[in-house]
Design an enzyme around this catalytic site. Structure first.
Site, mmCIF file in Angstrom:
data_model
loop_
_atom_site.group_PDB
_atom_site.id
_atom_site.type_symbol
_atom_site.label_atom_id
_atom_site.label_comp_id
_atom_site.label_asym_id
_atom_site.label_seq_id
_atom_site.Cartn_x
_atom_site.Cartn_y
_atom_site.Cartn_z
ATOM 1 N N PRO A 289 0.798 -1.140 -0.013
ATOM 2 C CA PRO A 289 -0.181 -0.120 -0.062
ATOM 3 C C PRO A 289 0.796 1.267 0.148
ATOM 4 O O PRO A 289 1.482 1.697 0.984
ATOM 5 C CB PRO A 289 -0.917 -0.027 1.309
ATOM 6 C CG PRO A 289 -0.874 -1.473 1.712
ATOM 7 C CD PRO A 289 0.402 -2.196 1.167
ATOM 8 N N GLU A 290 0.536 2.070 -1.209
ATOM 9 C CA GLU A 290 1.061 3.275 -1.315
ATOM 10 C C GLU A 290 0.040 4.338 -1.133
ATOM 11 O O GLU A 290 -1.040 4.145 -0.700
ATOM 12 C CB GLU A 290 2.242 3.521 -2.197
ATOM 13 C CG GLU A 290 3.275 2.434 -2.455
ATOM 14 C CD GLU A 290 4.142 2.678 -3.809
ATOM 15 O OE1 GLU A 290 4.179 3.760 -4.311
ATOM 16 O OE2 GLU A 290 4.832 1.771 -4.177
#
Length: 280
Positions: free
Chosen positions: A2-3
DNA sequence: CCCGGAACCTGAAGGC
DNA sequence: TGCCTTCAGGTTCCGG
């Protein structure tokens, strides 16, 4: 992994499903997830609190509570938040938040690197982050000024959360490819024109990621269990050996700061400039 | 101040 | 087939 686009997707998916609900119980299968206090204190501090809204700062998800406290979660490498029935019994669910309507919010995290905090002031956790790259106040001038003070490889600087918040390995590689810049170029060596191209490419890569509901490269999934589709649009990230979509040259992978960096050696040549850009 | 590297983690993938 | 090594990378901490 997750960015910013993945965490923003989680925030949007989760917001209507948990806002207004309260915590009635907590199951902590991996107590080390709790950061700034004991697991027991965390549990007692959270039970009874009501969620009044969800924010995102960089890659951090912030649950605003009615008391003014904040529950902050970071997925790190493999974390995801799930609301699907049955997620409580998933072997990789590390924390179960039991809500007052009988539903559960599960923090699933195979690699146990995810972390969470319960704090009075969210700034205690996210206060040192750089600006939000998609904010209208984050101008190309501010971008150029912030990266231009660093001599580290531009790839490493883009991923530095203190410089800009929310960019990680995947979107940094995509932005550098779109801007035609080699990942090893010293950040303070970019021309003004290159910095402008990179600014636009970075914002476009992030917006596109959000539009695709994130990239499901490894363990990432949306709260309802769906996968994101951004990975299908990636041109270089995680595509070692595949032909560059622009010129056909095989994509290369080199380590930068212990991280795999994917790029096209032809579209992103290493051409160091003689003189540095004017500072101040 | 700034840079680079190790540690935290475990499943997946590759080598022999 | 199966054991072993390597790889994956966000963040924090540490040494130069």
């Amino acid at each position: 992994m997750p960015e910013l686009p993945e965490v923003e997707t989680i925030r949007r998916d989760l917001s209507p499903r948990i806002t207004g609900k309260s915590f009635v119980a907590l199951t902590l299968n991996w107590p080390k997830t709790v950061q700034n206090q004991s697991a027991e204190a965390f549990k007692q501090g959270l039970i009874g609190q009501t969620i009044c809204g969800l924010d995102r700062r960089g890659k951090y998800l912030i649950l605003r509570l009615a008391s003014g406290d904040s529950l902050i979660l970071h997925m790190r490498m493999s974390g995801s938040l799930l609301v699907e029935p049955g997620c409580e019994s998933d072997p990789y669910t590390r924390t179960v938040f039991h809500l007052d309507d009988g539903s559960s919010l599960c923090f699933r995290d195979p690699r146990k690197l995810g972390v969470m905090w319960l704090v009075k002031d969210a700034g205690e956790v996210v206060g040192k982050l750089g600006p939000e790259p998609l904010d209208s106040s984050f101008t190309v001038a501010i971008f150029g000024e912030r990266i231009g003070r660093r001599s580290a490889p531009i790839k490493a600087v883009l991923c530095d959360q203190g410089i800009i918040a929310g960019i990680g390995n995947m979107y940094a590689d995509e932005a550098l490819f779109a801007a035609g810049i080699h990942p090893l170029r010293p950040a303070d060596n970019l021309s003004n024109g290159e910095a402008e191209r990179l600014y636009a490419a970075m914002r476009q890569a992030l917006e596109r990621g959000i539009d695709c509901c994130g990239a499901s490269i490894s363990d990432y999934q949306r709260p309802g269990g769906q996968t994101g589709t951004a990975q299908a649009a990636f041109k270089v990230a995680h595509r070692k050996g595949q032909p560059c979509p622009s010129c056909g040259t095989p994509i290369e992978r080199i380590p930068i700061r212990q991280r795999g960096s994917y790029f096209c050696p032809r579209c992103q040549p290493y051409r160091k400039r003689q003189s540095k850009r004017n500072k101040s």
